[in-house]
Write an enzyme that holds these catalytic residues in place. Sequence first.
Site, PDB file in Angstrom:
ATOM      1  CG  ASN A   1      35.958  29.151  51.702  1.00 34.15           C
ATOM      2  OD1 ASN A   1      36.571  28.411  52.477  1.00 34.15           O
ATOM      3  ND2 ASN A   1      36.524  29.630  50.593  1.00 34.15           N
TER       4      ASN A   1
ATOM      5  CE  LYS B   1      40.909  24.015  49.993  1.00 39.52           C
ATOM      6  NZ  LYS B   1      41.960  24.912  50.511  1.00 39.52           N
ATOM      7  CD  GLU B   2      38.747  30.905  53.031  1.00 39.18           C
ATOM      8  OE1 GLU B   2      39.312  31.370  52.021  1.00 39.18           O
ATOM      9  OE2 GLU B   2      37.741  31.434  53.553  1.00 39.18           O
TER      10      GLU B   2
ATOM     11  CG  ASP C   1      37.847  39.048  45.621  1.00 41.15           C
ATOM     12  OD1 ASP C   1      38.218  38.536  46.701  1.00 41.15           O
ATOM     13  OD2 ASP C   1      38.542  39.044  44.590  1.00 41.15           O
TER      14      ASP C   1
END
Length: 331
Positions: free
Chosen positions: A205, A207-208, A278
């Site tokens: 995502n 942020k990652e 998920d």
Amino acid sequence: MSVDSLHTLFENFNNLRVLIIGDVMVDAYVWGRSTRLSPEAPVPIVHVARTEQRLGGAANVALNVQALGATPLLCAVIGTDAGGDQLIQLLHERNLLADGIIRSAERPTTVKQRILAHGQQALRIDSEVETDLSSEESTQLLAAYDDLLTRADVVVFEDYDKGVLNEAIIEQCIARARQRGIPTVVDPKKKNFLAYRNCTLFKPNLKELREGLKLEFGDPDSDRPGFEAAVSRLREVLEPETVLVTLSEYGVFAQRDSQKTYLPAHLRTISDVSGAGDTVISIAALCVALGCPPAFTAALANLGGGLVCEQVGVVPVEKQLLLQEAVEAGI
């Protein structure tokens, strides 16, 4: 894709076996009410009304894979403790195979216990370690992985930075899958972000992506050049076939080679974003296993992630509802 082709694709999900390796956990909930503070400390006293335990982490990905009609094959390490017993029991209750679960007396099972009063979370208690597996645990995990790999059509790496996955294990697992021609799909976290070289699909995502690359850039709507430069850097370092970035309210982005696809988020009543990632990785894995184009994979995964956000709590996607919405959306 035509309506008939969509129906055929969803039927083909039923024939797939998905090896999910990573961090499994128990999500435990305590619901109650609070009417006063404790005389021992300035904290609320919660009178328990009910409790519930759910499968979390990589095990929730297994639930999503199962809900889509495919067969999940879980591979993980848990403790020989009560939390581990609970997790095995939950797997049995959901008809999920546990033959790839390694039990070790050297580490606890990850259990996240949430205390809720009047519908609001008052406290969360995490029982876990984040240390890497021992050499013996690693050997057992890789042996279980090799056994499951002979049955798998696609591998999902579900990394929550709890120590089951490390750089050496990731490198070996990807190499062994590549030798067999089995695609690999990655849901990364910060610690091992740059370890997933030569995977088939890499799904961070925003942020990652920022944390994993240690880069600062704006959101895609305000800083598209900065965002695309980060994706280019990611592709240089990891060399994945496809990058799929979930962009929260901005939708999703997919790129293979020079082909870039931006898809907006579906307008929905958001109840809870828990578990959306998920669902996205589960749908993406099945599409990759069937050789779907990146743009279609991104569109279907984006649709599924939005659907589960309408539900309260972490719940698997509903297959028939996803198919119905995909037909209506003309994906």
